[in-house]
Design a protein around this motif. Structure first.
Motif, PDB file in Angstrom:
ATOM      1  N   TYR A 131      21.651 -43.343  -6.971  1.00 46.57           N
ATOM      2  CA  TYR A 131      21.788 -42.479  -5.799  1.00 46.57           C
ATOM      3  C   TYR A 131      23.221 -42.431  -5.278  1.00 46.57           C
ATOM      4  O   TYR A 131      23.563 -41.540  -4.498  1.00 46.57           O
ATOM      5  CB  TYR A 131      20.855 -42.943  -4.683  1.00 46.57           C
ATOM      6  N   MET A 132      24.028 -43.386  -5.697  1.00 47.67           N
ATOM      7  CA  MET A 132      25.430 -43.399  -5.260  1.00 47.67           C
ATOM      8  C   MET A 132      26.315 -42.515  -6.126  1.00 47.67           C
ATOM      9  O   MET A 132      27.449 -42.222  -5.753  1.00 47.67           O
ATOM     10  CB  MET A 132      25.961 -44.834  -5.290  1.00 47.67           C
ATOM     11  N   ILE A 189      20.489 -40.757  -0.544  1.00 48.11           N
ATOM     12  CA  ILE A 189      19.289 -40.604  -1.365  1.00 48.11           C
ATOM     13  C   ILE A 189      18.970 -39.121  -1.499  1.00 48.11           C
ATOM     14  O   ILE A 189      19.298 -38.326  -0.614  1.00 48.11           O
ATOM     15  CB  ILE A 189      18.055 -41.350  -0.793  1.00 48.11           C
ATOM     16  N   PRO A 190      18.340 -38.720  -2.588  1.00 48.27           N
ATOM     17  CA  PRO A 190      18.000 -37.300  -2.766  1.00 48.27           C
ATOM     18  C   PRO A 190      16.751 -36.932  -1.986  1.00 48.27           C
ATOM     19  O   PRO A 190      15.913 -37.790  -1.687  1.00 48.27           O
ATOM     20  CB  PRO A 190      17.749 -37.212  -4.274  1.00 48.27           C
ATOM     21  N   ASP A 191      16.613 -35.670  -1.680  1.00 50.01           N
ATOM     22  CA  ASP A 191      15.426 -35.188  -0.981  1.00 50.01           C
ATOM     23  C   ASP A 191      14.344 -34.889  -2.021  1.00 50.01           C
ATOM     24  O   ASP A 191      14.175 -33.754  -2.466  1.00 50.01           O
ATOM     25  CB  ASP A 191      15.748 -33.941  -0.157  1.00 50.01           C
ATOM     26  N   GLU A 192      13.620 -35.935  -2.414  1.00 47.21           N
ATOM     27  CA  GLU A 192      12.563 -35.820  -3.402  1.00 47.21           C
ATOM     28  C   GLU A 192      11.409 -36.729  -2.986  1.00 47.21           C
ATOM     29  O   GLU A 192      11.585 -37.621  -2.154  1.00 47.21           O
ATOM     30  CB  GLU A 192      13.081 -36.189  -4.788  1.00 47.21           C
ATOM     31  N   PRO A 193      10.208 -36.513  -3.536  1.00 47.12           N
ATOM     32  CA  PRO A 193       9.028 -37.244  -3.057  1.00 47.12           C
ATOM     33  C   PRO A 193       9.181 -38.762  -3.026  1.00 47.12           C
ATOM     34  O   PRO A 193       8.818 -39.395  -2.031  1.00 47.12           O
ATOM     35  CB  PRO A 193       7.940 -36.798  -4.035  1.00 47.12           C
ATOM     36  N   TRP A 194       9.690 -39.359  -4.092  1.00 47.30           N
ATOM     37  CA  TRP A 194       9.807 -40.823  -4.107  1.00 47.30           C
ATOM     38  C   TRP A 194      10.715 -41.304  -2.978  1.00 47.30           C
ATOM     39  O   TRP A 194      10.399 -42.267  -2.271  1.00 47.30           O
ATOM     40  CB  TRP A 194      10.336 -41.303  -5.453  1.00 47.30           C
ATOM     41  N   ALA A 195      11.838 -40.625  -2.779  1.00 56.98           N
ATOM     42  CA  ALA A 195      12.786 -41.028  -1.742  1.00 56.98           C
ATOM     43  C   ALA A 195      12.203 -40.838  -0.346  1.00 56.98           C
ATOM     44  O   ALA A 195      12.515 -41.609   0.569  1.00 56.98           O
ATOM     45  CB  ALA A 195      14.089 -40.239  -1.890  1.00 56.98           C
ATOM     46  N   ARG A 196      11.343 -39.837  -0.166  1.00 58.77           N
ATOM     47  CA  ARG A 196      10.741 -39.615   1.149  1.00 58.77           C
ATOM     48  C   ARG A 196       9.817 -40.768   1.532  1.00 58.77           C
ATOM     49  O   ARG A 196       9.519 -40.966   2.706  1.00 58.77           O
ATOM     50  CB  ARG A 196       9.960 -38.300   1.160  1.00 58.77           C
ATOM     51  N   ILE A 214      26.017 -44.314   7.552  1.00 59.23           N
ATOM     52  CA  ILE A 214      25.941 -42.900   7.157  1.00 59.23           C
ATOM     53  C   ILE A 214      24.825 -42.820   6.124  1.00 59.23           C
ATOM     54  O   ILE A 214      24.767 -43.623   5.199  1.00 59.23           O
ATOM     55  CB  ILE A 214      27.252 -42.387   6.535  1.00 59.23           C
ATOM     56  N   ALA A 215      23.936 -41.848   6.276  1.00 56.96           N
ATOM     57  CA  ALA A 215      22.807 -41.743   5.355  1.00 56.96           C
ATOM     58  C   ALA A 215      22.387 -40.298   5.165  1.00 56.96           C
ATOM     59  O   ALA A 215      22.697 -39.425   5.984  1.00 56.96           O
ATOM     60  CB  ALA A 215      21.624 -42.555   5.877  1.00 56.96           C
ATOM     61  N   SER A 235      24.433 -34.441   4.514  1.00 61.04           N
ATOM     62  CA  SER A 235      23.770 -33.839   3.355  1.00 61.04           C
ATOM     63  C   SER A 235      24.756 -33.471   2.256  1.00 61.04           C
ATOM     64  O   SER A 235      24.602 -33.869   1.108  1.00 61.04           O
ATOM     65  CB  SER A 235      22.987 -32.595   3.773  1.00 61.04           C
ATOM     66  N   THR A 236      25.766 -32.706   2.608  1.00 68.11           N
ATOM     67  CA  THR A 236      26.707 -32.187   1.613  1.00 68.11           C
ATOM     68  C   THR A 236      27.893 -33.131   1.442  1.00 68.11           C
ATOM     69  O   THR A 236      28.138 -34.027   2.265  1.00 68.11           O
ATOM     70  CB  THR A 236      27.223 -30.815   2.052  1.00 68.11           C
ATOM     71  N   GLU A 237      28.647 -32.878   0.383  1.00 68.00           N
ATOM     72  CA  GLU A 237      29.850 -33.678   0.139  1.00 68.00           C
ATOM     73  C   GLU A 237      30.819 -33.547   1.303  1.00 68.00           C
ATOM     74  O   GLU A 237      31.446 -34.525   1.724  1.00 68.00           O
ATOM     75  CB  GLU A 237      30.511 -33.233  -1.169  1.00 68.00           C
TER      76      GLU A 237
END
Length: 290
Positions: A131-132, A189-196, A214-215, A235-237
């Motif tokens: 995720y990094m 972390i990405p916005d995906e089911p496992w991460a949620r 920061i997250a 969210s963005t870079e």
């Protein structure tokens, strides 16, 4: 299985996540053999390991493997609302019990080390180091400009150690000190089911130690962090870069956010807060069986 058959001497059965990984739900249903109250407890979206598995056969065979266990459970302790939503479809009673730390152990550093540059830190495991990756190039640029140094704890074999970061193996006896050594803590972390389904443990560790954070605005992160008060959501870079620059350039802001974060953990994510609550729930469950 033998443990199940020999638990008659206990008051209740507490199951963390599952009984028999990668066996069908009929195996989980064996919990009924105990004739004891059952507490189900989970803090990851483990059901997605099965219902979203890339193999169709696994999805068909194991997609609902937790259902029989949840139906047999008297109460489910769920780490966040995403997990509770799933459990509530099958379990008669659910309670959100967030991830917590002992705030008597996780404390701000007694003295901050005067570093040449602030330390931006990440703590985790080899499986979450991926995720990094999207943030790495940005951090390399800050590091090359000597605006910060980067401390990575726990990535181990998954890490690309050619990056200009300091890599440390995770060690239980040094974990708190490693977090205390950070000036900024991050959790992309990405916005995906496992991460949620994640419960924000990194954030809770950082904030308990008075480290500003920061997250990514995914899942429970948006509940732990009040943007601009006890941390930043990015969210963005460009948003990540702006948040890092703001914290690097303002030591007072780091201090204020660190104190606000510490207060958040003391109030809402501490063992001291939830230990007595869980004990009360268990006592009520046992009393209802009499």
């Amino acid at each position: 299985f033998l443990d199940l058959l020999n638990c008659g001497k206990y008051d209740f059965l507490w199951v963390h996540c599952e009984l028999f990984p990668y066996l069908p739900g009929m195996a989980e249903a064996l919990v009924g053999l105990t004739k004891k109250p059952v507490i189900f407890d989970y803090d990851d979206a483990i059901f997605h390991q099965y219902d979203q598995h890339p193999n169709d056969f696994v999805r068909r065979l194991l997609g609902k493997k937790l259902v029989s266990l949840l139906r047999r459970s008297d109460i489910a302790f769920c780490g966040n609302a995403y997990l509770e939503t799933y459990a509530a479809h099958y379990c008669k009673r659910t309670e959100i019990i967030p991830t917590t730390v002992d705030v008597n152990e996780y404390t701000p550093a007694a003295e901050r080390t005067a570093n040449a540059a602030p330390v931006l830190g990440w703590i985790g495991s080899p499986s979450t180091w991926k995720y990094m990756a999207p943030l790495s190039e940005t951090l390399v640029q800050f590091s090359a400009a000597k605006e910060l140094s980067v401390l990575v704890v726990g990535a181990n074999h998954a890490a690309n150690t050619t990056l200009p970061f300091e890599f440390r193996a995770w060690a239980e006896d040094r974990e708190i000190a490693d977090v205390q050594a950070m000036d900024i803590g991050v959790m992309p972390i990405p916005d995906e089911p496992w991460a949620r389904g994640k419960c924000g443990y990194k954030l809770i560790q950082y904030m308990a130690c008075g480290v500003p954070v920061i997250a990514s605005p995914v899942g429970v992160n948006t509940q732990i962090i009040e943007h601009g008060v006890n941390g930043f959501l990015a969210s963005t870079e460009a948003e990540w870069r702006a948040a890092i620059e703001q914290l690097l350039g303002d030591a007072d802001l780091r201090t204020r956010m660190g104190k606000a974060g510490r207060a958040t953990i003391e109030e809402r994510y501490s063992i001291q807060r939830y230990g007595p609550h869980m004990a009360k729930l268990i006592q009520e469950l046992l009393a209802s069986q009499l």
